[in-house]
Design an enzyme around this catalytic site. Structure first.
Site, PDB file in Angstrom:
ATOM      1  N   ASN A  93      43.838  41.991  44.528  1.00  0.00           N
ATOM      2  CA  ASN A  93      43.478  43.387  44.858  1.00  0.00           C
ATOM      3  C   ASN A  93      42.340  43.946  44.002  1.00  0.00           C
ATOM      4  O   ASN A  93      41.558  44.759  44.466  1.00  0.00           O
ATOM      5  CB  ASN A  93      44.706  44.309  44.879  1.00  0.00           C
ATOM      6  CG  ASN A  93      45.464  44.330  43.578  1.00  0.00           C
ATOM      7  OD1 ASN A  93      45.207  43.520  42.694  1.00  0.00           O
ATOM      8  ND2 ASN A  93      46.391  45.243  43.462  1.00  0.00           N
ATOM      9  N   LYS A 144      44.283  31.036  37.218  1.00  0.00           N
ATOM     10  CA  LYS A 144      44.770  30.674  38.559  1.00  0.00           C
ATOM     11  C   LYS A 144      44.696  31.983  39.354  1.00  0.00           C
ATOM     12  O   LYS A 144      45.518  32.881  39.190  1.00  0.00           O
ATOM     13  CB  LYS A 144      46.216  30.150  38.498  1.00  0.00           C
ATOM     14  CG  LYS A 144      46.763  29.744  39.875  1.00  0.00           C
ATOM     15  CD  LYS A 144      47.459  30.910  40.544  1.00  0.00           C
ATOM     16  CE  LYS A 144      47.995  30.597  41.922  1.00  0.00           C
ATOM     17  NZ  LYS A 144      46.997  30.707  42.981  1.00  0.00           N
ATOM     18  N   SER A 172      44.985  32.896  46.102  1.00  0.00           N
ATOM     19  CA  SER A 172      44.373  31.882  46.968  1.00  0.00           C
ATOM     20  C   SER A 172      43.341  32.442  47.942  1.00  0.00           C
ATOM     21  O   SER A 172      42.548  31.687  48.502  1.00  0.00           O
ATOM     22  CB  SER A 172      45.471  31.142  47.745  1.00  0.00           C
ATOM     23  OG  SER A 172      46.243  30.396  46.839  1.00  0.00           O
ATOM     24  N   SER A 195      53.303  40.330  42.271  1.00  0.00           N
ATOM     25  CA  SER A 195      54.560  40.852  42.798  1.00  0.00           C
ATOM     26  C   SER A 195      55.740  40.511  41.877  1.00  0.00           C
ATOM     27  O   SER A 195      55.626  39.630  41.016  1.00  0.00           O
ATOM     28  CB  SER A 195      54.804  40.256  44.181  1.00  0.00           C
ATOM     29  OG  SER A 195      54.885  38.856  44.055  1.00  0.00           O
ATOM     30  N   GLU A 199      52.443  42.200  34.673  1.00  0.00           N
ATOM     31  CA  GLU A 199      52.016  43.477  35.269  1.00  0.00           C
ATOM     32  C   GLU A 199      52.376  43.383  36.739  1.00  0.00           C
ATOM     33  O   GLU A 199      51.696  42.707  37.504  1.00  0.00           O
ATOM     34  CB  GLU A 199      50.493  43.661  35.129  1.00  0.00           C
ATOM     35  CG  GLU A 199      49.959  43.614  33.715  1.00  0.00           C
ATOM     36  CD  GLU A 199      50.208  44.888  32.943  1.00  0.00           C
ATOM     37  OE1 GLU A 199      50.907  45.791  33.457  1.00  0.00           O
ATOM     38  OE2 GLU A 199      49.727  44.973  31.806  1.00  0.00           O
ATOM     39  N   LEU A 200      53.452  44.069  37.133  1.00  0.00           N
ATOM     40  CA  LEU A 200      53.947  43.857  38.498  1.00  0.00           C
ATOM     41  C   LEU A 200      53.763  45.108  39.362  1.00  0.00           C
ATOM     42  O   LEU A 200      52.855  45.869  39.133  1.00  0.00           O
ATOM     43  CB  LEU A 200      55.404  43.389  38.426  1.00  0.00           C
ATOM     44  CG  LEU A 200      55.611  42.183  37.479  1.00  0.00           C
ATOM     45  CD1 LEU A 200      57.071  41.791  37.399  1.00  0.00           C
ATOM     46  CD2 LEU A 200      54.760  40.994  37.886  1.00  0.00           C
ATOM     47  N   CYS A 211      48.446  48.647  42.450  1.00  0.00           N
ATOM     48  CA  CYS A 211      49.763  48.824  41.822  1.00  0.00           C
ATOM     49  C   CYS A 211      49.943  50.253  41.349  1.00  0.00           C
ATOM     50  O   CYS A 211      51.031  50.803  41.416  1.00  0.00           O
ATOM     51  CB  CYS A 211      49.920  47.844  40.670  1.00  0.00           C
ATOM     52  SG  CYS A 211      48.567  47.901  39.506  1.00  0.00           S
ATOM     53  N   GLU A 254      58.068  49.398  47.381  1.00  0.00           N
ATOM     54  CA  GLU A 254      56.654  49.660  47.152  1.00  0.00           C
ATOM     55  C   GLU A 254      55.920  49.556  48.494  1.00  0.00           C
ATOM     56  O   GLU A 254      56.122  48.585  49.230  1.00  0.00           O
ATOM     57  CB  GLU A 254      56.086  48.618  46.172  1.00  0.00           C
ATOM     58  CG  GLU A 254      54.597  48.774  45.932  1.00  0.00           C
ATOM     59  CD  GLU A 254      54.015  47.706  44.996  1.00  0.00           C
ATOM     60  OE1 GLU A 254      54.506  46.562  44.995  1.00  0.00           O
ATOM     61  OE2 GLU A 254      53.068  48.033  44.275  1.00  0.00           O
TER      62      GLU A 254
HETATM   63  P1  NAP Z   1      51.605  37.792  44.516  1.00  0.00           P
HETATM   64  O1  NAP Z   1      51.968  37.132  45.786  1.00  0.00           O
HETATM   65  O2  NAP Z   1      52.605  37.915  43.471  1.00  0.00           O
HETATM   66  O3  NAP Z   1      50.299  37.038  43.998  1.00  0.00           O
HETATM   67  C1  NAP Z   1      49.759  37.291  42.728  1.00  0.00           C
HETATM   68  C2  NAP Z   1      49.378  35.974  42.079  1.00  0.00           C
HETATM   69  O4  NAP Z   1      50.573  35.234  41.791  1.00  0.00           O
HETATM   70  C3  NAP Z   1      48.549  35.069  42.966  1.00  0.00           C
HETATM   71  O5  NAP Z   1      47.644  34.346  42.170  1.00  0.00           O
HETATM   72  C4  NAP Z   1      49.580  34.138  43.570  1.00  0.00           C
HETATM   73  O6  NAP Z   1      49.045  32.920  44.002  1.00  0.00           O
HETATM   74  C5  NAP Z   1      50.508  33.941  42.405  1.00  0.00           C
HETATM   75  N1  NAP Z   1      51.862  33.572  42.746  1.00  0.00           N
HETATM   76  C6  NAP Z   1      52.596  33.931  43.821  1.00  0.00           C
HETATM   77  N2  NAP Z   1      53.833  33.398  43.756  1.00  0.00           N
HETATM   78  C7  NAP Z   1      53.891  32.693  42.604  1.00  0.00           C
HETATM   79  C8  NAP Z   1      54.900  31.898  41.972  1.00  0.00           C
HETATM   80  N3  NAP Z   1      56.094  31.756  42.506  1.00  0.00           N
HETATM   81  N4  NAP Z   1      54.605  31.311  40.788  1.00  0.00           N
HETATM   82  C9  NAP Z   1      53.399  31.464  40.216  1.00  0.00           C
HETATM   83  N5  NAP Z   1      52.407  32.172  40.784  1.00  0.00           N
HETATM   84  C10 NAP Z   1      52.639  32.799  41.953  1.00  0.00           C
HETATM   85  O7  NAP Z   1      51.126  39.274  44.697  1.00  0.00           O
HETATM   86  P2  NAP Z   1      50.290  39.917  45.853  1.00  0.00           P
HETATM   87  O8  NAP Z   1      51.196  40.205  46.986  1.00  0.00           O
HETATM   88  O9  NAP Z   1      49.111  39.082  46.098  1.00  0.00           O
HETATM   89  O10 NAP Z   1      49.866  41.278  45.107  1.00  0.00           O
HETATM   90  C11 NAP Z   1      50.514  42.437  45.307  1.00  0.00           C
HETATM   91  C12 NAP Z   1      51.481  42.781  44.193  1.00  0.00           C
HETATM   92  O11 NAP Z   1      50.852  42.757  42.911  1.00  0.00           O
HETATM   93  C13 NAP Z   1      51.989  44.192  44.338  1.00  0.00           C
HETATM   94  O12 NAP Z   1      53.358  44.254  44.100  1.00  0.00           O
HETATM   95  C14 NAP Z   1      51.213  44.970  43.285  1.00  0.00           C
HETATM   96  O13 NAP Z   1      51.792  46.167  42.895  1.00  0.00           O
HETATM   97  C15 NAP Z   1      51.101  43.968  42.202  1.00  0.00           C
HETATM   98  N6  NAP Z   1      49.998  44.306  41.287  1.00  0.00           N
HETATM   99  C16 NAP Z   1      50.298  44.785  40.052  1.00  0.00           C
HETATM  100  C17 NAP Z   1      49.305  45.157  39.164  1.00  0.00           C
HETATM  101  C18 NAP Z   1      49.617  45.683  37.779  1.00  0.00           C
HETATM  102  O14 NAP Z   1      48.732  45.749  36.945  1.00  0.00           O
HETATM  103  N7  NAP Z   1      50.830  46.063  37.487  1.00  0.00           N
HETATM  104  C19 NAP Z   1      47.977  45.022  39.561  1.00  0.00           C
HETATM  105  C20 NAP Z   1      47.701  44.526  40.820  1.00  0.00           C
HETATM  106  C21 NAP Z   1      48.731  44.158  41.673  1.00  0.00           C
HETATM  107  P3  NAP Z   1      48.763  32.625  45.564  1.00  0.00           P
HETATM  108  O15 NAP Z   1      47.745  33.605  46.008  1.00  0.00           O
HETATM  109  O16 NAP Z   1      48.287  31.233  45.567  1.00  0.00           O
HETATM  110  O17 NAP Z   1      50.074  32.819  46.267  1.00  0.00           O
END
Ligand code: NAP
Length: 455
Positions: free
Chosen positions: A131, A154, A157, A207, A228-229, A262, A360
């Site tokens: 994002n 990493k 994707s 996430s 940071e979720l 987020c 969320e």
């Molecule tokens: P996501 O699916 O969790 O992806 C984030 C990163 O984690 C990607 O690089 C993803 O790789 C990787 N990932 C996913 N599953 C994993 C696993 N089981 N083990 C290790 N790595 C893994 O998140 P998203 O849906 O793209 O992003 C949205 C979420 O991020 C929202 O909940 C948002 O609030 C949160 N967010 C939080 C902040 C903060 O600072 N608190 C900032 C931005 C976003 P792949 O792409 O290869 O799956």
């Protein structure tokens, strides 16, 4: 998930990439370890010079990098360019302040001389989201590298070209080869990388499931993590507030990154006395937003990053309707557009005890709640598993102080929207994660806080 650039505004696949093999990952890990052995001894002044050079490259090529982000994940090009500028800012901030943040701290004890010294840990793995494809990486990398660590990225994707561009920026800035490397790998390859003894710690922004999975893998290896979720930030409006300013900022705060931030304000908690007025203003302002091609400079809201993000947000809105909520505006994708677009949406009258009210909403959807008073507002603000940021609008000092004291969140902003700033710590509590990025707290996350006692 395939590693690929797919334009979210059109659905067109631009380029696909092959994930690194185990052998290729091993080679990069070895390179990172060798780089660390040298890099840990590099004087602060030299590191600052390289970090400032990175800032210059970001500024020089901000349009190119901005367009790349827009192409891969759909944020508006104006916001993408602003993001690149902010990355330059964080590079300069740590280039200037790292020496002071990491200086020895003398402590009077029974020793002739005792002090605390901050030393690098080694290889830090950063698992990052799409994002804010540049900002999330730079706010990790600038302090980590200034502290003498080396970084492995990493990235998500769907932003592989951004990930590769960032590696090139550090290389061009002068950082030795191996100090910052991008690993094009899938999420299923992450646990094995963490298990490697050369990797000393990890950070993940993303996430809750991804955070839990990374923390579990790191926990097994007794390695530190920063998470940071997600968040479901409340935006409280009290009767004494400047309602027009609150409504205008509410739109910006909700639509940040096409609603996929987020720290976007997600739940608008408005006191009865001004609810009608605020609601009318918000509906009018949402109606005026221009949804369209994110590459155009006058677009306000672009597409969601992936088809599944679109599916999820639409499903959540339908769930709200099922439990009796009203859609005041939007509530569906625009009929005439391909790509992952969703109309700016306001949903009101959601029963506060409905399960959906706890979730969320990661898209351009505002949830509007009416409450009787500040007690009810704070209670509702705290009634989710998250605790990232919170915003309250009031001119009343007692209300302000109660909100600061009682809201469960990593930050409280009064009469302003929640935002990140290199000078202020950033992070959450509860299911929004732990640890802090930015400021002095951020650079202290990935260091050995060494106690030295000399007689
Ligand atoms: P996501 O699916 O969790 O992806 C984030 C990163 O984690 C990607 O690089 C993803 O790789 C990787 N990932 C996913 N599953 C994993 C696993 N089981 N083990 C290790 N790595 C893994 O998140 P998203 O849906 O793209 O992003 C949205 C979420 O991020 C929202 O909940 C948002 O609030 C949160 N967010 C939080 C902040 C903060 O600072 N608190 C900032 C931005 C976003 P792949 O792409 O290869 O799956």
């Amino acid at each position: 998930m395939a590693i690929a650039t797919i334009n979210p505004a059109t659905g067109e696949t631009i380029e696909t990439f092959t994930a690194l093999s185990e052998a290729e990952i091993a080679t990069k890990l070895e390179l990172a370890q060798q780089a660390f052995e040298q890099y840990r001894r590099v004087p602060m002044q030299q590191k600052s010079q390289w970090m400032n050079a990175a800032a210059k490259i970001l500024e020089r090529d901000k349009e190119k990098f901005g367009k790349l982000m827009t192409l891969e994940m759909g944020k508006t090009v104006k916001s993408a360019i602003a993001e690149v500028e902010k990355c330059a800012l964080v590079c300069r901030y740590y280039a200037e302040r790292a020496a002071e943040f990491l200086a020895d701290v003398s402590v009077g004890t029974d020793a002739s001389h005792s002090f605390v010294r901050y030393q690098p840990l080694g290889i830090i793995l950063a698992v990052m989201p799409w994002n804010f494809p540049f900002w999330q990486v730079f706010r990790f990398a600038a302090p980590a590298l200034m502290a003498g660590n080396v970084g492995l990225l990493k990235h998500a994707s769907n932003v592989p070209q951004c990930a590769l561009a960032i590696e090139e920026i550090f290389e061009e800035a002068g950082f030795p080869t191996g100090v910052f490397q991008t690993l094009l790998v899938g999420s299923q390859q992450v646990a094995a990388i963490i298990a490697d003894p050369r990797v000393k710690a990890a950070t993940l922004t993303g996430s809750e499931p991804a955070g839990a999975s990374l923390a579990a893998a790191a926990g097994k290896q007794i390695k530190k993590t920063v998470l940071e979720l997600g968040g479901s930030d409340p935006f409280i409006v009290m009767p004494s507030a400047d309602i027009e300013a609150a409504a205008s900022t509410a739109v910006t705060a909700r639509m940040l990154c096409n609603g996929q931030s987020c720290i976007a304000a997600k739940r608008f908690i408005v006191t009865e006395a001004i609810a009608e007025q605020f609601e009318k203003l918000l509906v009018a302002k949402f109606a005026a937003l221009k949804v369209g091609d994110p590459m155009l400079p006058d677009t306000d809201v672009g597409p969601l990053a992936t088809p599944s993000m679109l599916e999820d947000i639409d499903h959540q809105v339908q769930e709200c309707v099922k439990v009796g909520a009203k859609v005041l505006i939007g509530g569906q994708p625009p009929a005439e557009r391909a790509g992952n677009f969703y109309l700016p949406t306001i949903v009101s009258q959601i029963p506060v005890d409905a399960a959906i009210a706890q979730e969320e909403f990661f898209g351009p959807v505002a949830l509007l709640f009416r409450v009787a008073d500040l007690d009810a507002a704070i209670q509702l603000a705290n009634a989710t598993p998250f605790g990232l940021g919170a915003s309250i609008w009031t001119q009343d000092a007692t209300e302000r102080d109660r909100a600061i004291a009682e809201i469960e969140a990593g930050s409280v902003f009064v009469n302003g929207m929640v935002k990140s700033d290199p000078r202020l710590p950033f992070g959450g509590i509860k299911h929004s994660g732990y640890g802090r990025e930015l400021s002095i707290q951020g650079i202290h996350e990935f260091v050995n806080v060494k106690t030295v006692w000399i007689k």
